[in-house]
Write an enzyme that holds these catalytic residues in place. Structure first.
Site, short mmCIF file in Angstrom:
data_model
loop_
_atom_site.label_atom_id
_atom_site.label_comp_id
_atom_site.label_asym_id
_atom_site.label_seq_id
_atom_site.Cartn_x
_atom_site.Cartn_y
_atom_site.Cartn_z
N SER A 1 22.99 28.71 25.75
CA SER A 1 24.21 29.19 26.41
C SER A 1 24.04 29.19 27.93
CB SER A 1 24.57 30.60 25.92
OG SER A 1 25.94 30.86 26.11
N SER B 1 31.35 32.67 25.90
CA SER B 1 30.62 31.40 25.95
C SER B 1 31.00 30.42 24.85
CB SER B 1 29.11 31.64 25.89
OG SER B 1 28.65 32.09 27.14
N LYS C 1 31.86 26.86 25.89
CA LYS C 1 30.92 25.75 26.01
C LYS C 1 31.12 24.70 24.92
CE LYS C 1 27.35 28.42 28.42
NZ LYS C 1 27.98 29.74 28.43
#
Length: 508
Positions: free
Chosen positions: A341, A138, A141
């Protein structure tokens, strides 16, 4: 005579009384000693018993935290952001490496790579395979955040519209990219639910009444803004089934969740139609007093291939707009995406970034747009491979150096658009995906100081962020573990200990 006789008797009586008192005192002295002893014993006993009645004695005030452990308030909000302090001494690379190398040890296999930079100068202070491509989970992102802020702008909002349909008695709910819609009234103080379908329904009914509408209303859904497969084929079916993500549409309630408070488990597999059904229910309630009925069935708006059914509000020949609601800003949505997230929100923002750049609103358009925005900002790494923009795909390949540079670009304030992402970094031990970490003795000194985006897949862990060290120097870092033993607790601890070591670093 009498007077003289009486006067002479008083001294005698006094002497008699004195002798009697002295004799009494001698007789009572043991009792006096006993009473004094009892009092002496009673005082400490009372002190021991008193807390049971009065409560425990308040503890002594804790000594103030050392200067290096104070929360750097100048970086905790965008408004308070100050440029990195050039007067603070920079750590020595050899000292930083000496601190980090023993900490970055994997638990049960795999490897960690990492890079630490001085935010002000860009000097590399630690480099263990920092240029090697890795699966970043993640941390992807962060790239999506930079691209969205650059292309869309921090203050941009997405519009959800209700418009007159192609036939009488039809209302079209048109998705404009807001996947954080709420079912109830709009909540301006919130990001999730900033725009509410109940508010949109009430405005729509008011407009229908003004136009003299009567009879039954049929709701159609226009979700044509996005194109291509709604599910990325690179995502594992098990991740989709577990609710890590869902098919991506430009129209969704609660980031495609049944309940915003329940962030695990099954999700709507057709978020656009779920939003359409909720809108129809709200329209039914709002229209009851006006004599309007709403058909139970909700359908998709038929459309020509590759042609959005509803033109933009500025377009010629547009259908009559009956009502609209505005989303939270891009900056607010980016911060929510980073804090929680949120995979679904990241994918939606990626597609909206693509559309802003003239690319298709698809997964391929999103990855291409993110890469293009990074290149335009001078932040693209050679050989980087993007398969999605949320980080759920194992096919992503990005080095730690990429993330350190991106964090540095956000923290430096050189591009004011990117500064809006600072509030989105989870704070160690306090917020977002770091709220339950940094609680043990080995990492507690990093609580409140380390600000970093997490990344977690079955065999992948990542942590990229920034910290002000003990001397007041702003450092950026990225640590990525690949091939790790699933669930091994020592791996997260290794990353957190490394970031904590940077927070306490004088390192000279």
């Amino acid at each position: 005579m009498t007077k003289t006789s009486g006067t002479n008797q008083w001294p005698g009586r006094a002497r008699q009384a004195a002798r009697s008192g002295a004799s009494g005192l001698r007789r009572s002295w043991p009792a006096v000693l006993l009473s004094m002893l009892l009092v002496a014993l009673a005082v400490p006993a009372a002190l021991l018993v008193a807390p049971g009645f009065l409560g425990p004695e308040p503890p002594a005030p804790a000594p103030p935290a050392p200067a290096w452990q104070q929360v750097p308030a100048t970086l905790s909000t965008v408004q308070g952001l100050a440029p990195p302090d050039g007067s603070a001494p920079a750590p020595l690379p050899s000292s930083v490496s000496a601190r980090l190398e023993p900490l970055l040890k994997t638990d049960g296999g795999g490897t960690f790579t990492g890079l630490v930079q001085d935010s002000l100068t860009g000097q590399v202070l630690f480099d263990r395979g920092g240029s090697e491509n890795r699966v970043p989970a993640s941390n992807m992102k962060l790239l999506a955040a930079v691209a969205a802020l650059r292309s869309l702008g921090p203050e941009h909002r997405f519009t959800t519209q209700a418009a007159a349909g192609p036939a009488p008695g039809q209302v079209v709910l048109a998705g404009g990219g807001d996947v954080l819609l709420g079912p109830g009234e709009s909540a301006p103080e919130q990001v999730m639910g900033h725009a509410g379908l109940a508010t949109l329904a009430a405005r729509t009914v008011e407009k229908l009444q003004e136009g003299g509408a009567a009879g039954e209303i049929k709701v159609l859904v226009d979700d044509s803004l996005f194109s291509g497969p709604a599910l990325n084929p690179a995502w594992q079916p098990g991740d989709v089934a577990a609710g890590e993500v869902a098919p991506v549409y430009p129209l969704a309630l609660n980031s495609a969740r049944y309940d915003p408070a329940v962030t695990t488990g099954p999700r709507p597999q057709d978020a656009a139609m779920a939003a359409g059904e909720e809108f129809a229910a709200r329209l039914r309630t709002a229209g009851a007093a006006a004599g309007l009925t709403v058909a139970a069935a909700v359908e998709r708006l038929p459309q020509a291939a590759d042609t959005p059914a509803l033109p933009s509000p500025e377009g010629a020949g547009q259908p009559a707009v009956l009502g609209e609601v505005q989303s939270a800003t891009v900056a607010e949505q980016v911060n929510l995406m980073l804090q929680d997230s949120d995979n679904y929100l990241a994918e939606a923002l990626g597609r909206l970034t693509a559309l802003a750049g003239g690319l298709p609103g698809s997964n391929d358009g999103a990855t291409a747009a993110v890469g293009a925005q990074l290149a335009a900002a001078g932040l693209a790494s050679e050989g980087m491979k993007l398969v999605d923009v949320c980080g759920l795909a194992m096919g992503n390949q990005v080095p730690a150096r990429q993330f350190a540079e991106v964090v540095r670009a956000i923290a430096s304030g050189t591009d004011t658009r990117l500064r809006a992402a600072l509030d989105g970094f989870p704070v160690a031990g306090l917020s977002g995906t770091l709220d339950t970490r940094y609680r043990d003795a080995a990492t507690a000194r990093g609580a409140g100081l380390v600000r970093a985006k997490t990344g977690t897949l079955n065999t992948v862990l990542a942590l990229s962020g920034y910290v002000v060290d003990a001397d007041g120097r702003l450092l950026v870092f990225s640590f990525i573990g690949n091939g790790l033993a699933p669930g091994a607790a020592g791996n997260k601890e290794a990353l957190d200990r490394a970031a904590t070591a940077l927070a306490g670093c004088g390192c000279r």
